[in-house]
Design a protein around this motif. Sequence first.
Motif, PDB file in Angstrom:
ATOM      1  N   ALA A   1       0.817  -0.951   0.021  1.00 56.20           N
ATOM      2  CA  ALA A   1       0.162   0.001   0.130  1.00 56.20           C
ATOM      3  C   ALA A   1       0.982   1.309  -0.212  1.00 56.20           C
ATOM      4  O   ALA A   1       0.892   2.267  -0.805  1.00 56.20           O
ATOM      5  CB  ALA A   1      -0.926  -0.009   1.166  1.00 56.20           C
TER       6      ALA A   1
ATOM      7  N   ARG B   1       2.145   1.678  -3.285  1.00 54.71           N
ATOM      8  CA  ARG B   1       1.053   2.137  -4.488  1.00 54.71           C
ATOM      9  C   ARG B   1       0.599   3.717  -4.028  1.00 54.71           C
ATOM     10  O   ARG B   1       0.749   4.352  -4.884  1.00 54.71           O
ATOM     11  CB  ARG B   1      -0.178   1.130  -4.154  1.00 54.71           C
ATOM     12  CG  ARG B   1      -0.139   0.136  -4.755  1.00 54.71           C
ATOM     13  CD  ARG B   1      -1.448  -0.313  -4.785  1.00 54.71           C
ATOM     14  NE  ARG B   1      -2.274  -0.720  -3.433  1.00 54.71           N
ATOM     15  CZ  ARG B   1      -1.916  -1.590  -2.618  1.00 54.71           C
ATOM     16  NH1 ARG B   1      -1.434  -2.957  -3.073  1.00 54.71           N
ATOM     17  NH2 ARG B   1      -2.782  -1.769  -1.450  1.00 54.71           N
ATOM     18  N   ARG B   2       0.608   4.097  -2.898  1.00 55.51           N
ATOM     19  CA  ARG B   2       0.562   5.390  -2.609  1.00 55.51           C
ATOM     20  C   ARG B   2       1.700   6.492  -2.993  1.00 55.51           C
ATOM     21  O   ARG B   2       1.361   7.383  -3.693  1.00 55.51           O
ATOM     22  CB  ARG B   2       0.199   5.884  -1.266  1.00 55.51           C
ATOM     23  CG  ARG B   2      -0.806   5.390  -0.555  1.00 55.51           C
ATOM     24  CD  ARG B   2      -1.145   5.902   1.039  1.00 55.51           C
ATOM     25  NE  ARG B   2      -0.260   5.398   1.919  1.00 55.51           N
ATOM     26  CZ  ARG B   2      -0.036   4.268   2.362  1.00 55.51           C
ATOM     27  NH1 ARG B   2      -1.293   3.506   2.566  1.00 55.51           N
ATOM     28  NH2 ARG B   2       0.785   3.904   3.276  1.00 55.51           N
TER      29      ARG B   2
ATOM     30  N   ARG C   1       1.349   6.758  -6.860  1.00 56.04           N
ATOM     31  CA  ARG C   1       0.151   7.763  -7.227  1.00 56.04           C
ATOM     32  C   ARG C   1       0.791   9.129  -7.100  1.00 56.04           C
ATOM     33  O   ARG C   1       0.408  10.055  -7.913  1.00 56.04           O
ATOM     34  CB  ARG C   1      -1.015   7.415  -6.386  1.00 56.04           C
ATOM     35  CG  ARG C   1      -1.650   6.291  -6.971  1.00 56.04           C
ATOM     36  CD  ARG C   1      -3.147   5.954  -6.201  1.00 56.04           C
ATOM     37  NE  ARG C   1      -3.298   6.030  -4.836  1.00 56.04           N
ATOM     38  CZ  ARG C   1      -3.428   5.021  -4.085  1.00 56.04           C
ATOM     39  NH1 ARG C   1      -3.384   3.741  -4.801  1.00 56.04           N
ATOM     40  NH2 ARG C   1      -3.327   4.732  -2.834  1.00 56.04           N
TER      41      ARG C   1
END
Length: 184
Positions: free
Chosen positions: A44, A47-48, A51
């Motif tokens: 996670a 992924r953050r 982004r």
Amino acid sequence: MKEPKRKRKRSALAAGALGAAAAYFFDPQMGRSRRAKARDRLMAMFRRTGRRVGRKGRWLGGKAYGLRMKATHPAGHAKDLDDATLAHKVESEVLGGSDKGRISVNAEGGIVVLRGEVATADQMNAIAESVMTVPGVTGVENLLHLPGEPAPNKAPAREASARTRKTARTGAERVAETKQGTRP
């Protein structure tokens, strides 16, 4: 001599932390769920971060595109605007929304006519100066006035009506004099 002692302390501390992490993650009862949670949290976080980097990259790309467009297409001359469009442009750029109801804006051949009431003389001058900065404005006729003062465009009318009253009174007095027979 102190240097090797520090290294030994650091390596012992690192070995202890590694042993505690191994015991925590490879515990026969809870190790499997702990490893799964750690893996999920780590993924996670990746992924953050991905982004965020993507958003920042798109933002920088847009800024670069805008700068390139500014460089290749410099601002040209102002378009010739018709009177109604020029008046609306002055209303939106200068007055914004605060004084729209109190100030009337008309344009006649590039000359903007301002009518209305403002709070201070400084505000009156500031509005007239900022109207001159709008592209397409060739002149400003400032008919703004302060509260309690007569409007500048009404002064000639007031003087004319005062002259008319004076003349009318004089004429009425003449009629009354002729009726009474006091006229020579």
